[in-house]
Design an enzyme around this catalytic site. Structure first.
Site, PDB file in Angstrom:
ATOM      1  CB  CYS A   2     -50.538 139.993  67.365  1.00 46.22           C
ATOM      2  SG  CYS A   2     -51.877 139.135  68.188  1.00 46.22           S
ATOM      3  NE  ARG A  27     -48.632 145.262  65.905  1.00 43.52           N
ATOM      4  CZ  ARG A  27     -49.024 145.564  64.681  1.00 43.52           C
ATOM      5  NH1 ARG A  27     -48.481 146.595  64.047  1.00 43.52           N
ATOM      6  NH2 ARG A  27     -49.945 144.860  64.065  1.00 43.52           N
ATOM      7  CD1 TRP A  75     -56.220 142.000  70.972  1.00 49.09           C
ATOM      8  CD2 TRP A  75     -55.072 143.403  72.255  1.00 49.09           C
ATOM      9  NE1 TRP A  75     -57.103 142.925  71.473  1.00 49.09           N
ATOM     10  CE2 TRP A  75     -56.432 143.790  72.252  1.00 49.09           C
ATOM     11  CE3 TRP A  75     -54.154 144.145  72.998  1.00 49.09           C
ATOM     12  CZ2 TRP A  75     -56.888 144.901  72.974  1.00 49.09           C
ATOM     13  CZ3 TRP A  75     -54.619 145.238  73.706  1.00 49.09           C
ATOM     14  CH2 TRP A  75     -55.962 145.615  73.691  1.00 49.09           C
ATOM     15  CG  ASN A 101     -51.793 139.804  63.933  1.00 48.53           C
ATOM     16  OD1 ASN A 101     -52.807 139.785  64.620  1.00 48.53           O
ATOM     17  ND2 ASN A 101     -51.339 140.916  63.376  1.00 48.53           N
ATOM     18  N   GLY A 102     -54.162 137.374  63.915  1.00 48.89           N
ATOM     19  CA  GLY A 102     -55.416 137.223  63.199  1.00 48.89           C
ATOM     20  C   GLY A 102     -56.287 136.140  63.800  1.00 48.89           C
ATOM     21  CD  GLU A 484     -67.635 159.390  69.032  1.00 48.46           C
ATOM     22  OE1 GLU A 484     -66.437 159.055  68.886  1.00 48.46           O
ATOM     23  OE2 GLU A 484     -68.166 159.523  70.166  1.00 48.46           O
ATOM     24  CE  LYS A 488     -63.583 160.033  69.082  1.00 43.10           C
ATOM     25  NZ  LYS A 488     -64.344 160.024  70.339  1.00 43.10           N
ATOM     26  CD  GLU A 491     -63.139 162.255  73.408  1.00 42.07           C
ATOM     27  OE1 GLU A 491     -63.125 161.378  74.295  1.00 42.07           O
ATOM     28  OE2 GLU A 491     -63.222 161.980  72.189  1.00 42.07           O
ATOM     29  CG  HIS A 507     -88.216 172.340  70.443  1.00 33.47           C
ATOM     30  ND1 HIS A 507     -89.516 172.757  70.642  1.00 33.47           N
ATOM     31  CD2 HIS A 507     -88.274 171.396  69.476  1.00 33.47           C
ATOM     32  CE1 HIS A 507     -90.320 172.073  69.856  1.00 33.47           C
ATOM     33  NE2 HIS A 507     -89.595 171.231  69.134  1.00 33.47           N
ATOM     34  CE  LYS A 609     -58.013 154.039  74.124  1.00 37.62           C
ATOM     35  NZ  LYS A 609     -58.691 154.767  73.049  1.00 37.62           N
TER      36      LYS A 609
END
Length: 614
Positions: A2, A27, A75, A101-102, A484, A488, A491, A507, A609
């Site tokens: 927002c 945003r 949003w 907002n929120g 992960e 990163k 990427e 192994h 994205k």
């Protein structure tokens, strides 16, 4: 999430507000609106979709000239992204216009009271409730500032509210609790905004507000008070960033900004999850308790970073609920002829809600009569619409292609799902569930503590800028974190990086270890001693072959010190919750290393994205 702009001054407010909203488009949003004070009345326009839709509507039906107004890019959280749910929202008498907002956690109770008093709601939002409450206060004879103070004392949750009163055309009043709001201080004009990008072309003098404070701006000045009405002062500062940096809150990359937004994102993802009776409640759980009790198997489908969140979910669900869980790559799911029944729950995890592989997988599951639950960040996207229920992560928009706060909030949603299933199936007592929720409520502060070690992580990145290969090791819930962390680095730094379960080293993968190779090790908390000791054995194996070990371990773990060339400490948390903390240094490491290598961190090569093709 927002974007908010408020203005009082000599300039045409419409132009200032629209331009401010344009500066806040980064945003992310799904609707936009504006409200102006004109000759004792409120005039407004709002539209679903992009800001261009609002601008076209204003061209087609011009608004009157005004020097006071507020604007918003939304949003969606409560209610889909439609014209009627777009902000600003008006009171019943159209005296008040308000943007927000929120999340107002107690809006349902407040809405029920207002409806009992005969007020008909014009939207599905929690925001509209605050507009009606403000108007009620104004009708008692108080001014907008006092009305805002009175209303905020009765609100629960995290929020920013900004309002105007048709009968008081030279004042904008705003309030904040655990949600962003900054004041722009000008000459004969003043501003409020979600961040300084909203007004930086007009002034670089800003005022930072504290928690639970109300700010009133007029042409003449700015005044601040607490929710209780006591006078207060904000902190003045000068903004020396350019506009691009202002949008990134002074950071060089959106990704870095989003890493540092994670305490707030985790807190937002936990808002409103516990009812007044202490029971968990989820966003849009259209599956009945009986539906969930009948579940005898869960299959989690996801891709990329979301897949690793699903792996953590498997540990949590099986531990707390005693239901067998499979975790599948969405791209492979429907091609192996999976065994699905109406007692199977398919959980689809997707940040965008449009991931093509995952979407096709849930369509296959629904064709087999399985139930589908989505975990998603994007309200109204396709995957939630085609599912039987959804848990929204409330991460807010994520601009950087490599997901960071999206991953942490997916982890939170996975824990919430596991606890909700435990509650429904009775596999955990209420006090046990409450204890874990209390531990989750502490996570934003713990993430903040980890972020305070950023300089230590950046120094490590500088030390390893010449390395072309990095390994990551973990066990149990630390294994997905290792995967992960490696992803990163692939990427955004374009380096060879691999994540392994530490027990698998002997192994085959141990053949990769050579002198000086950096190995990042996620060390389990000591509460699971067998895991902890096995992890130390794996660290000793790579260290004996010349690897440089960078260990992430909980504070006070002295047993790891002899085996760590570098040690990054984490707050003490249970083993199942450690991934929320352990992944943060790995995000910082990848971001800094990619920066040092001169790469575009926000838009890495060959990546998008949202992957909307199979």
């Amino acid at each position: 999430m927002c974007g908010i702009v408020g203005y009082v001054g000599p300039k045409p407010a419409q132009g200032v507000i629209i331009e401010g909203l344009r500066r806040l488009e980064y945003r992310g949003y799904d609707s936009a609106g504006i409200a102006l004070v004109d000759a004792g009345s409120i005039v407004s326009e709002k539209c679903a979709g992009k800001l261009a839709n609002l601008e076209k509507a204003i061209i087609d039906a011009p608004l009157p000239a005004s020097t006071t107004g507020i604007g918003h890019t939304r949003w969606a959280t409560h209610g889909p992204p439609t014209d009627r749910n777009a902000h600003p929202h008006l009171g019943r008498q159209r005296r008040v216009a308000l943007v927000h907002n929120g999340i107002l956690e107690n809006f349902a109770d407040l809405r029920a009271r207002l409806e009992a008093d005969g007020i008909e709601m014009a939207s599905d939002t929690d925001t509209e409730v605050a507009a009606h409450l403000l108007e009620e206060q104004l009708e008692t004879g108080v001014d907008l500032t006092v009305a805002m103070q009175n209303v905020c004392r009765g609100l629960e949750g995290a929020f920013t509210l900004v309002a105007v009163d048709a009968h008081d055309p030279d004042r904008v009043v705003a309030a904040r609790r655990n949600s962003p709001l900054v004041v722009g201080v000008g000459e004969g004009e003043n501003f409020v905004g979600s961040d300084v990008a909203a007004f930086i072309e007009h002034t670089r003098e800003a005022l930072e507000l504290g928690q639970d404070q109300v700010v009133t701006i007029t042409r003449e000045g700015v005044s601040v008070s607490g929710f209780d009405g006591t006078p207060a002062e904000g902190r003045r500062y000068h903004v020396d960033w350019d506009l691009s940096a202002a949008e990134k809150d002074g950071h060089d990359w959106f990704m870095r900004k989003e890493i540092f937004e994670q305490p707030r994102a985790v807190a937002d993802s936990l808002l409103g999850r516990r009812g007044a009776d202490g029971h968990l409640q989820l966003d849009e759980m259209r599956l009945s308790d009986q539906d969930l009790r009948d579940i005898d198997k869960i299959i989690i489908i996801a891709a990329g970073t979301s897949f690793y969140a699903g792996m953590v979910a498997k540990y949590a669900i099986e531990h707390w609920c005693r239901i067998p869980v499979e975790v599948e790559l969405a791209s492979e799911f429907r091609y192996r002829d999976p065994i699905l029944t109406n007692a199977t729950l398919v959980v689809a995890i997707s940040q965008s809600g449009e991931t093509a592989d995952t979407l096709q997988a849930i369509r296959h599951a629904r064709a087999q009569r399985s139930k589908v639950l989505a975990i998603c960040n994007t309200n109204g996207s396709t995957i939630p619409r085609e599912s039987d229920g959804v848990i929204y992560t409330h991460a807010g928009p994520e601009i950087g292609v490599a997901s960071t706060k999206g991953f942490l909030t997916q982890l939170v949603a996975c824990y919430l799902l596991a606890l909700y299933l435990a509650q429904v199936k009775g596999t955990r007592f209420g006090d046990e569930i409450s204890l874990v929720m209390d531990q989750l409520d502490e996570m934003p502060g713990h993430v903040e503590t980890v972020l305070e070690k950023a300089e230590q992580v950046y120094a490590l990145a500088r030390d390893h800028v010449d390395n072309r290969s990095v390994l990551f090791l973990g066990r149990h819930a630390g294994y997905p974190v290792a995967l992960e962390g490696a992803l990163k680095l692939k990427e955004i730094a374009y380096l060879h990086a691999e994540g392994f379960a530490a027990g698998e080293l002997k192994h085959g993968p141990i053949a990769l270890v050579e002198e000086g190779l950096p190995v990042l090790c996620v060390v389990p908390p000591r509460g699971r001693d067998h895991l902890h000791n096995k992890m130390i054995s794996g660290i000793q194996e790579v260290r004996a072959r010349g690897a440089r070990t960078i260990c992430l371990a909980e504070e006070g773990d002295t047993t790891i010190v002899p085996y760590a060339d570098e040690l990054i400490t984490l707050p003490q948390v249970p083993v199942l919750l450690q991934p929320i903390l352990a992944v943060v240094p790995l995000q910082l490491f990848a971001c800094e290393l990619a920066t040092l290598l001169g790469h575009d961190v926000d838009q890495p090569r060959n990546l998008a994205k949202s992957v909307t093709v199979e």
